[in-house]
Design a protein around this motif. Structure first.
Motif, PDB file in Angstrom:
ATOM      1  N   ARG A  89      -1.211 -90.083  85.604  1.00  0.00           N
ATOM      2  CA  ARG A  89      -0.543 -91.180  84.908  1.00  0.00           C
ATOM      3  C   ARG A  89      -0.944 -91.211  83.431  1.00  0.00           C
ATOM      4  O   ARG A  89      -0.100 -91.423  82.553  1.00  0.00           O
ATOM      5  N   ILE A  90      -2.214 -90.978  83.162  1.00  0.00           N
ATOM      6  CA  ILE A  90      -2.681 -90.952  81.782  1.00  0.00           C
ATOM      7  C   ILE A  90      -2.061 -89.779  81.030  1.00  0.00           C
ATOM      8  O   ILE A  90      -1.672 -89.903  79.857  1.00  0.00           O
ATOM      9  N   ALA A  91      -1.960 -88.627  81.703  1.00  0.00           N
ATOM     10  CA  ALA A  91      -1.376 -87.442  81.075  1.00  0.00           C
ATOM     11  C   ALA A  91       0.082 -87.690  80.689  1.00  0.00           C
ATOM     12  O   ALA A  91       0.531 -87.279  79.609  1.00  0.00           O
ATOM     13  N   VAL A  92       0.831 -88.361  81.550  1.00  0.00           N
ATOM     14  CA  VAL A  92       2.239 -88.660  81.258  1.00  0.00           C
ATOM     15  C   VAL A  92       2.347 -89.582  80.052  1.00  0.00           C
ATOM     16  O   VAL A  92       3.184 -89.367  79.155  1.00  0.00           O
ATOM     17  N   ILE A  93       1.520 -90.605  80.004  1.00  0.00           N
ATOM     18  CA  ILE A  93       1.553 -91.545  78.880  1.00  0.00           C
ATOM     19  C   ILE A  93       1.175 -90.840  77.573  1.00  0.00           C
ATOM     20  O   ILE A  93       1.816 -91.027  76.528  1.00  0.00           O
ATOM     21  N   ALA A  94       0.139 -90.000  77.626  1.00  0.00           N
ATOM     22  CA  ALA A  94      -0.275 -89.257  76.434  1.00  0.00           C
ATOM     23  C   ALA A  94       0.830 -88.310  75.982  1.00  0.00           C
ATOM     24  O   ALA A  94       1.091 -88.164  74.771  1.00  0.00           O
ATOM     25  N   VAL A 149       6.165 -95.732  81.513  1.00  0.00           N
ATOM     26  CA  VAL A 149       5.604 -97.029  81.877  1.00  0.00           C
ATOM     27  C   VAL A 149       5.687 -97.251  83.381  1.00  0.00           C
ATOM     28  O   VAL A 149       4.718 -97.661  84.031  1.00  0.00           O
ATOM     29  N   TRP A 150       6.843 -96.946  83.958  1.00  0.00           N
ATOM     30  CA  TRP A 150       7.095 -97.187  85.381  1.00  0.00           C
ATOM     31  C   TRP A 150       6.151 -96.382  86.267  1.00  0.00           C
ATOM     32  O   TRP A 150       5.615 -96.903  87.249  1.00  0.00           O
ATOM     33  N   GLN A 151       5.942 -95.098  85.938  1.00  0.00           N
ATOM     34  CA  GLN A 151       5.112 -94.253  86.797  1.00  0.00           C
ATOM     35  C   GLN A 151       3.645 -94.652  86.758  1.00  0.00           C
ATOM     36  O   GLN A 151       2.874 -94.281  87.637  1.00  0.00           O
ATOM     37  N   ALA A 152       3.259 -95.417  85.730  1.00  0.00           N
ATOM     38  CA  ALA A 152       1.865 -95.836  85.613  1.00  0.00           C
ATOM     39  C   ALA A 152       1.535 -97.040  86.480  1.00  0.00           C
ATOM     40  O   ALA A 152       0.355 -97.346  86.688  1.00  0.00           O
ATOM     41  N   LEU A 153       2.560 -97.700  87.006  1.00  0.00           N
ATOM     42  CA  LEU A 153       2.303 -98.866  87.856  1.00  0.00           C
ATOM     43  C   LEU A 153       1.669 -98.418  89.171  1.00  0.00           C
ATOM     44  O   LEU A 153       2.113 -97.437  89.778  1.00  0.00           O
ATOM     45  N   PRO A 154       0.644 -99.110  89.636  1.00  0.00           N
ATOM     46  CA  PRO A 154      -0.060 -98.709  90.866  1.00  0.00           C
ATOM     47  C   PRO A 154       0.858 -98.515  92.065  1.00  0.00           C
ATOM     48  O   PRO A 154       0.656 -97.591  92.860  1.00  0.00           O
ATOM     49  N   ALA A 155       1.881 -99.361  92.206  1.00  0.00           N
ATOM     50  CA  ALA A 155       2.780 -99.268  93.363  1.00  0.00           C
ATOM     51  C   ALA A 155       3.562 -97.963  93.374  1.00  0.00           C
ATOM     52  O   ALA A 155       3.954 -97.464  94.434  1.00  0.00           O
ATOM     53  N   ASN A 156       3.797 -97.388  92.199  1.00  0.00           N
ATOM     54  CA  ASN A 156       4.582 -96.145  92.115  1.00  0.00           C
ATOM     55  C   ASN A 156       3.703 -94.902  92.115  1.00  0.00           C
ATOM     56  O   ASN A 156       4.156 -93.817  92.471  1.00  0.00           O
ATOM     57  N   ALA A 157       2.466 -95.069  91.706  1.00  0.00           N
ATOM     58  CA  ALA A 157       1.584 -93.916  91.522  1.00  0.00           C
ATOM     59  C   ALA A 157       1.299 -93.165  92.812  1.00  0.00           C
ATOM     60  O   ALA A 157       1.023 -91.966  92.793  1.00  0.00           O
TER      61      ALA A 157
END
Length: 262
Positions: free
Chosen positions: A3-8, A65-73
């Protein structure tokens, strides 16, 4: 970490885009000595074609943003594509930065890598249908448009590199080669329809790019009626291939999950 990699990667993609649109760099059409301008080659789409980046970039931002939400991760569909989504964003930014330096053949390598990455990502999306409309938009539609446009852009990029390298076969032969390139693009559209279940997002983005190639060749320089007509035919073939795959039904009469994808 994913998730961090995607945001970066999304942040890096935004920075690269600022260079590409000329905010902190040179606009793409003016970089690389003008090799990527809308009037540089027979396969260059007309300027308005690039507006497709608006929904793609907005979709990538929403996805990050969406993929970083715990429910989606924890969902397998998100997990299996995240490590491909991140490099696709990095490669997109890298392409923009490379063209700033005028490294046209390096840009070809980068965009081919981007196309392969996106192709693998979208193919993984066919394993399972989206769990919600939002997921369908942020994953299926966004990356479908991304792949479809990059497929056409790859053909245009390779052509631009050849022209920039002073490859000139003469007026007639150049048009013939352009028609062959567009036939290859149509073939890619058919292949995508078969491998990816006739996704409309992929077909629509390819048809969009091909249609604007037609507009450019029929209404602007370098003019080529043959290339313009070939681009129109290629766009129609891509759309018909997607429609044909979507029209196929399972023995029970219901569309398969793979064919219901966008």
């Amino acid at each position: 970490m994913r998730r961090i990699a995607v945001i970066a990667a999304e942040i890096f993609c935004v920075v690269g885009t600022l260079f590409g649109v000329g905010v902190i760099g040179t606009r793409v059409e003016e970089s690389s000595g003008g090799a990527l301008a809308a009037t540089a080659t027979l396969i260059a789409p007309a300027g308005p074609a690039f507006s497709i980046w608006t929904p793609i970039y907005l979709g990538l931002l929403g996805y990050a943003v969406w993929q970083a939400l715990p429910a989606n991760a924890v969902r397998e569909r998100v997990r299996s594509t995240g490590w491909l989504a991140a490099p696709s964003m990095v490669l997109n930014a890298a392409w923009l930065l490379v063209t700033q330096q005028g490294w046209i053949w390096v840009s070809v390598v980068v965009i081919v890598a981007l196309a392969l990455t996106l192709g693998t990502l979208v193919q993984r999306l066919t394993r399972e249908t989206a769990a919600s409309t939002l997921e369908r938009i942020l994953l299926d539609v966004t990356f479908g448009l991304y792949l479809g446009w990059v497929a056409v852009a790859t053909c245009a990029n390779i052509t631009a590199a050849l022209v920039d390298s002073r490859v000139d076969l003469g007026a007639t032969a150049n048009q013939l080669v352009a028609v062959v390139v567009l036939a290859v693009a149509a073939g890619l559209g058919v292949l995508f329809a078969r491998r990816l279940g006739g996704r409309w997002s992929v077909a629509a983005a390819m048809a969009w790019g091909l249609a604007w190639i037609a507009v450019g060749r029929l209404g602007d320089e370098p003019r080529s009626v043959a290339t313009g007509i070939a681009a129109v035919v290629a766009a129609v073939v891509v759309l018909l291939a997607a429609q044909r795959l979507r029209d196929r039904r399972t023995p029970s009469g219901e569309s398969s999950p793979r064919l219901r994808a966008v």
